[in-house]
Scaffold this active site. Structure first.
Site, short mmCIF file in Angstrom:
data_model
loop_
_atom_site.label_atom_id
_atom_site.label_comp_id
_atom_site.label_asym_id
_atom_site.label_seq_id
_atom_site.Cartn_x
_atom_site.Cartn_y
_atom_site.Cartn_z
N TYR A 179 43.27 69.08 70.70
CA TYR A 179 44.60 69.67 70.88
C TYR A 179 45.68 68.74 70.26
O TYR A 179 46.71 69.20 69.80
CB TYR A 179 44.88 69.96 72.35
CG TYR A 179 45.99 70.98 72.56
CD1 TYR A 179 45.88 72.27 72.04
CD2 TYR A 179 47.14 70.66 73.28
CE1 TYR A 179 46.89 73.20 72.22
CE2 TYR A 179 48.15 71.58 73.47
CZ TYR A 179 48.02 72.86 72.94
OH TYR A 179 49.03 73.78 73.13
N LYS A 204 53.81 70.07 73.20
CA LYS A 204 53.99 70.81 74.47
C LYS A 204 54.67 69.93 75.51
O LYS A 204 55.44 70.43 76.33
CB LYS A 204 52.65 71.33 75.00
CG LYS A 204 52.04 72.47 74.18
CD LYS A 204 52.95 73.68 74.05
CE LYS A 204 52.21 74.88 73.47
NZ LYS A 204 53.15 75.97 73.10
P1 NAD Z 1 49.49 84.16 68.77
O1 NAD Z 1 48.92 83.68 67.48
O2 NAD Z 1 49.22 85.54 69.15
O3 NAD Z 1 51.05 83.88 68.82
C1 NAD Z 1 51.67 82.83 68.14
C2 NAD Z 1 52.88 83.44 67.49
O4 NAD Z 1 53.68 82.44 66.87
C3 NAD Z 1 52.52 84.48 66.41
O5 NAD Z 1 53.12 85.70 66.72
C4 NAD Z 1 53.13 83.88 65.15
O6 NAD Z 1 53.60 84.86 64.26
C5 NAD Z 1 54.27 83.07 65.76
N1 NAD Z 1 54.82 82.08 64.84
C6 NAD Z 1 54.22 80.99 64.30
N2 NAD Z 1 55.06 80.37 63.45
C7 NAD Z 1 56.23 81.08 63.46
C8 NAD Z 1 57.46 80.97 62.76
N3 NAD Z 1 57.68 79.99 61.88
N4 NAD Z 1 58.43 81.89 63.01
C9 NAD Z 1 58.20 82.88 63.89
N5 NAD Z 1 57.07 83.05 64.57
C10 NAD Z 1 56.08 82.16 64.35
O7 NAD Z 1 48.92 83.12 69.87
P2 NAD Z 1 49.28 82.91 71.41
O8 NAD Z 1 48.13 82.18 71.96
O9 NAD Z 1 49.73 84.18 72.01
O10 NAD Z 1 50.51 81.89 71.35
C11 NAD Z 1 51.75 82.12 71.99
C12 NAD Z 1 52.20 80.85 72.73
O11 NAD Z 1 51.34 80.63 73.83
C13 NAD Z 1 52.16 79.58 71.89
O12 NAD Z 1 53.28 78.78 72.22
C14 NAD Z 1 50.90 78.91 72.38
O13 NAD Z 1 50.97 77.52 72.20
C15 NAD Z 1 50.97 79.27 73.85
N6 NAD Z 1 49.73 79.12 74.63
C16 NAD Z 1 48.56 79.67 74.17
C17 NAD Z 1 47.40 79.55 74.91
C18 NAD Z 1 46.09 80.12 74.42
O14 NAD Z 1 45.03 79.66 74.88
N7 NAD Z 1 46.09 81.10 73.55
C19 NAD Z 1 47.44 78.87 76.14
C20 NAD Z 1 48.65 78.32 76.58
C21 NAD Z 1 49.79 78.46 75.81
O1 0WE Z 2 48.73 76.28 72.04
C1 0WE Z 2 47.67 76.76 71.68
C2 0WE Z 2 47.49 77.16 70.24
C3 0WE Z 2 47.98 76.08 69.35
C4 0WE Z 2 47.74 76.22 67.88
C5 0WE Z 2 46.54 76.65 67.34
C6 0WE Z 2 46.39 76.69 65.96
C7 0WE Z 2 45.09 77.09 65.32
C8 0WE Z 2 45.28 77.59 63.90
C9 0WE Z 2 48.75 75.81 67.03
N1 0WE Z 2 48.60 75.83 65.69
C10 0WE Z 2 47.45 76.25 65.15
N2 0WE Z 2 47.34 76.22 63.79
C11 0WE Z 2 46.28 76.78 63.14
O2 0WE Z 2 46.20 76.68 61.89
N3 0WE Z 2 46.66 76.89 72.61
C12 0WE Z 2 46.88 76.40 73.96
C13 0WE Z 2 45.32 77.41 72.29
C14 0WE Z 2 44.48 76.23 71.91
O3 0WE Z 2 44.49 75.74 70.65
C15 0WE Z 2 43.68 74.63 70.64
C16 0WE Z 2 43.12 74.43 71.90
C17 0WE Z 2 43.64 75.46 72.73
C18 0WE Z 2 43.36 75.64 74.19
C19 0WE Z 2 43.40 73.77 69.58
C20 0WE Z 2 42.52 72.71 69.81
C21 0WE Z 2 41.96 72.50 71.06
C22 0WE Z 2 42.25 73.36 72.12
#
Ligand code: NAD
Ligand code: 0WE
Length: 268
Positions: free
Chosen positions: A162, A169
């Site tokens: 991560y 974060k």
């Molecule tokens: P997702 O890929 O569906 O959403 C990420 C979004 O960020 C996308 O819609 C993408 O278009 C947008 N984005 C990236 N760069 C951008 C830019 N320059 N301008 C505008 N939009 C931009 O994935 P997600 O998992 O739904 O992520 C949403 C949030 O939740 C993120 O902050 C992620 O870190 C957080 N999060 C995700 C998880 C997980 O396990 N998926 C867990 C905890 C927190």
């Molecule tokens: O916040 C996130 C997603 C973060 C994320 C993931 C990517 C993958 C593809 C941000 N940037 C990128 N860029 C890319 O090119 N999460 C909480 C989901 C997540 O992502 C991980 C995790 C978990 C959980 C990445 C590594 C290890 C664990």
């Protein structure tokens, strides 16, 4: 007796930033907020996502879609101008955006980290929340409005790969507190949800993500992972007047994973 059933977001106008597809956490939030009666505007990152986001938004009663790259102040300001024309004000902004270059999220922290990757991760995943707050502030003034962002446990604990996203974060959670303190006098609340892992676009391509889901489900008190709708329901609550006394808070929606240290010992 006639009972009128009203959603707890009835009359609220909310901007959701971060829908990419139906798996997005922002999609779960939109769905829940729509069910509770909110009116929604969706933004999308680029032209490439427009059709998909418009199709999804149709089901949530949306009729305004705005392209916005959160890396650009000009793009954010243009979006707020459109919202001002369309609605005149705003009751909430959901920031569900995070990004770091893929090479930063693969391998040992010190080996994978670069100055450029740090800057990108913090610009897109952290500063953009402040930028949206700044640009939306005048539209939200005095309306009991609320801002929400999405965090992850990697802000507080290390976990494999991560890396710089964990650092970002941590900064995002701190930003939540500083924004809450800064905007309190305008009646604006600012909170974050720390969600458990969900298989979204941002999680696809992440090494061993399936293993992480299995690990979390086996150790979490609820013995399962969470859904985007569960995050959505907590988000709807936090952005509603039911949460009028809550600001600067990080709320876990993670099936309880964060409270455990040793899980159970059955596999040892
Ligand atoms: P997702 O890929 O569906 O959403 C990420 C979004 O960020 C996308 O819609 C993408 O278009 C947008 N984005 C990236 N760069 C951008 C830019 N320059 N301008 C505008 N939009 C931009 O994935 P997600 O998992 O739904 O992520 C949403 C949030 O939740 C993120 O902050 C992620 O870190 C957080 N999060 C995700 C998880 C997980 O396990 N998926 C867990 C905890 C927190
Ligand atoms: O916040 C996130 C997603 C973060 C994320 C993931 C990517 C993958 C593809 C941000 N940037 C990128 N860029 C890319 O090119 N999460 C909480 C989901 C997540 O992502 C991980 C995790 C978990 C959980 C990445 C590594 C290890 C664990």
């Amino acid at each position: 007796m006639l009972k009128l059933i009203m959603g707890f977001l009835e009359g609220k106008k909310i901007l959701i930033v971060g829908v990419a597809n139906k798996y997005s956490i922002a999609a779960g939030i939109a769905e829940s907020m729509h069910k509770q009666g909110a009116e929604l505007i969706l933004s999308y990152q680029s032209e490439r996502l427009k059709d998909k986001v418009m199709k999804l938004g149709n089901d949530w009663g949306c009729n305004t879609y705005i392209e916005c790259d959160v890396a650009s102040d000009e793009s954010i300001s243009k979006m707020m101008d459109i919202i001002k024309k369309e609605w005149g004000f705003l009751d909430g902004i959901v920031h569900a955006v995070g990004f770091a270059p893929a090479n930063e999220l693969d391998g040992n922290f010190i080996d994978a980290s670069t100055r450029e990757g740090f800057i990108t991760a913090h610009d897109i995943s952290v500063y953009s929340f402040t930028a949206l707050a700044k640009a939306g502030k005048s539209l939200m003034n005095g309306r009991n409005a609320s801002l929400l962002t999405l965090s992850y446990l990697g802000a507080e604990r290390t976990l494999p790969n991560y890396n710089v996203m964990g650092v970002a974060k941590a900064a995002l959670e701190s930003t939540t507190r500083y924004l809450a303190n800064s905007m309190g006098e305008n009646g604006i609340r600012v909170n974050a949800i720390s969600a458990g892992p969900v298989k979204t676009l941002a999680a696809s391509g992440v090494k061993s993500f399936k293993k992480m889901l299995t690990y979390n489900a086996s150790r979490a008190p609820l013995k399962r992972n969470i859904s985007t709708l569960e995050v959505g329901n907590a988000a709807a609550f936090l952005c509603s007047d039911l949460a009028s006394g809550i600001t600067g808070e990080i709320l876990y929606v993670d099936a309880g994973f964060n409270i455990t240290a040793m899980g159970d010992l059955s596999e040892i």
